[in-house]
Design a protein around this motif. Structure first.
Motif, PDB file in Angstrom:
ATOM      1  N   LEU A 247     -14.936 -51.287  12.792  1.00  9.52           N
ATOM      2  CA  LEU A 247     -14.444 -52.528  11.651  1.00  9.52           C
ATOM      3  C   LEU A 247     -15.138 -52.357  10.194  1.00  9.52           C
ATOM      4  O   LEU A 247     -16.416 -52.177  10.258  1.00  9.52           O
TER       5      LEU A 247
ATOM      6  N   THR B  80      -5.564 -49.461   8.814  1.00  5.41           N
ATOM      7  CA  THR B  80      -6.027 -49.704  10.085  1.00  5.41           C
ATOM      8  C   THR B  80      -4.917 -49.272  11.081  1.00  5.41           C
ATOM      9  O   THR B  80      -3.892 -49.558  11.105  1.00  5.41           O
TER      10      THR B  80
ATOM     11  N   GLN C  78     -10.206 -46.194  17.265  1.00  4.66           N
ATOM     12  CA  GLN C  78      -9.499 -47.463  16.276  1.00  4.66           C
ATOM     13  C   GLN C  78     -10.416 -47.671  15.187  1.00  4.66           C
ATOM     14  O   GLN C  78     -11.614 -47.663  15.030  1.00  4.66           O
TER      15      GLN C  78
ATOM     16  N   THR D  90     -10.404 -50.376  11.768  1.00  7.80           N
ATOM     17  CA  THR D  90      -9.741 -51.601  11.492  1.00  7.80           C
ATOM     18  C   THR D  90     -10.451 -51.957  10.192  1.00  7.80           C
ATOM     19  O   THR D  90     -11.771 -51.932   9.788  1.00  7.80           O
TER      20      THR D  90
END
Length: 124
Positions: A11, A91, A119, A121
């Motif tokens: 993130l 994202t 991932q 983000t």
């Protein structure tokens, strides 16, 4: 046979940076062109960047050109994706892939091996 393992996702705030890594197994890493792709849920896999076997040639999607940099270290069997100036639309899950082509290629059908994805983000 090549096994690929991505890392470095997470993130980050918009405008920030992340560096993705993809470690490859085997002793023939330098015989593969490498690429990064990304895929959002329900959408097709999208080309991001690719690098030739030697690392001399690179190729980028227009959407990331000037913000992302792909590189490789053949001595460490690793390919990197440095992502700067990240945007919320970046994202998605990012995948690295290996191709028997010499030069960088944007076509996912020309890649033989894929990692499991990491991932990314980007918050606004």
């Amino acid at each position: 046979q090549v096994q690929l393992v991505e890392s470095g996702g997470g993130l980050v705030q918009a405008g920030g940076s992340l560096r993705l890594s993809c470690a490859a197994s085997g002793r023939t890493f330098s015989m593969y062109a490498m690429g990064w792709f990304r895929q959002a849920p329900g959408k097709e896999r999208e080309f991001v960047a690719a690098v030739s076997r030697s690392g001399d040639w690179t190729y980028y999607a227009d959407s990331v050109k000037g913000r992302f940099t792909i590189s490789r270290d053949n001595a460490k069997n690793t390919v990197f994706l440095q992502m700067n100036s990240l945007k919320p639309e970046d994202t998605v899950v990012y995948y690295c892939a290996a191709s028997t082509y010499y030069g960088p290629t944007y076509n996912p059908r020309e890649y033989n091996y894929w990692g499991q994805g990491t991932q990314v983000t980007v918050s606004s």
